[in-house]
Design a protein around this motif. Structure first.
Motif, mmCIF file in Angstrom:
data_model
loop_
_atom_site.group_PDB
_atom_site.id
_atom_site.type_symbol
_atom_site.label_atom_id
_atom_site.label_comp_id
_atom_site.label_asym_id
_atom_site.label_seq_id
_atom_site.Cartn_x
_atom_site.Cartn_y
_atom_site.Cartn_z
ATOM 1 N N UNK A 36 42.128 -9.313 18.611
ATOM 2 C CA UNK A 36 42.123 -10.113 19.023
ATOM 3 C C UNK A 36 43.797 -10.939 20.222
ATOM 4 N N UNK A 37 44.346 -9.758 19.734
ATOM 5 C CA UNK A 37 46.084 -10.108 20.339
ATOM 6 C C UNK A 37 45.696 -8.802 21.038
ATOM 7 N N UNK A 38 45.463 -8.243 21.578
ATOM 8 C CA UNK A 38 45.004 -7.871 22.902
ATOM 9 C C UNK A 38 44.300 -8.358 24.004
ATOM 10 N N UNK A 39 42.928 -9.032 23.344
ATOM 11 C CA UNK A 39 42.329 -9.564 24.409
ATOM 12 C C UNK A 39 43.187 -11.253 24.808
ATOM 13 N N UNK A 40 44.270 -11.306 23.789
ATOM 14 C CA UNK A 40 45.634 -13.147 24.299
ATOM 15 C C UNK A 40 46.166 -11.885 25.419
ATOM 16 N N UNK A 41 46.984 -10.774 25.214
ATOM 17 C CA UNK A 41 47.353 -10.414 26.694
ATOM 18 C C UNK A 41 47.265 -10.692 27.337
ATOM 19 N N UNK A 42 45.713 -9.977 27.590
ATOM 20 C CA UNK A 42 44.591 -9.193 28.239
ATOM 21 C C UNK A 42 44.781 -11.092 29.368
ATOM 22 N N UNK A 43 44.105 -12.045 28.915
ATOM 23 C CA UNK A 43 43.351 -13.032 29.190
ATOM 24 C C UNK A 43 43.562 -13.617 30.149
ATOM 25 N N UNK A 44 45.434 -13.685 30.724
ATOM 26 C CA UNK A 44 46.035 -13.848 32.033
ATOM 27 C C UNK A 44 45.333 -13.014 33.346
#
Length: 145
Positions: free
Chosen positions: A90-98
């Protein structure tokens, strides 16, 4: 995008609360609520009722509850590990989202699979993954292409 970020933070908060609660809950054998529930379920089982009536009952309800909770306690690390890995994704996905919405959406879907025994975070993660993976077909973006 702001809605996705807020829903993501909500889901992550629920994941961390559940992870914290499961990690800090003591041994299941000492939970009187769990023992009471298992004893009631055991007593309502038709086979147990037949065995009790015929006098061939091999295990007392208390012994059944204790052994079941001991067994579950031995495998308590599995949901804790799944939740921790789900929170990590979830945290990795937040980082990659942009940078890449497709990868972020896919990571949200994978995190949803790992947290599937918790209904609310899993549903939020599937919804977030859907929002990030769907094709934007609004007229404004189509005109820019």
């Amino acid at each position: 995008m702001k809605r996705v970020f807020l829903l993501s933070l909500t889901s992550l908060l629920i994941l961390f609360v559940a992870l914290f609660y499961i990690s800090l809950s003591g041994p299941l054998e000492k939970s009187s609520l769990a023992q009471t529930m298992l004893i009631e379920l055991y007593k309502k089982d038709p086979k147990v009722q037949r065995d009790t009536a015929s006098g061939t009952l091999k295990m007392s309800p208390e012994q059944f509850a204790y052994e079941t909770l001991s067994f579950l306690n031995n495998y308590k690390h599995l949901p804790i590990s799944a939740l921790a890995f789900s929170a990590f994704l979830h945290v990795v996905s937040l980082i990659v989202m942009s940078r890449n919405k497709n990868i972020s959406g896919s990571l949200f879907m994978c995190a949803a699979i790992l947290s599937s025994f918790l209904i609310i975070p899993a549903l939020l993660q599937v919804y977030l993954g859907y929002l990030l993976l769907k094709k934007d077909t609004s007229p404004i973006t189509a005109a820019k292409s």
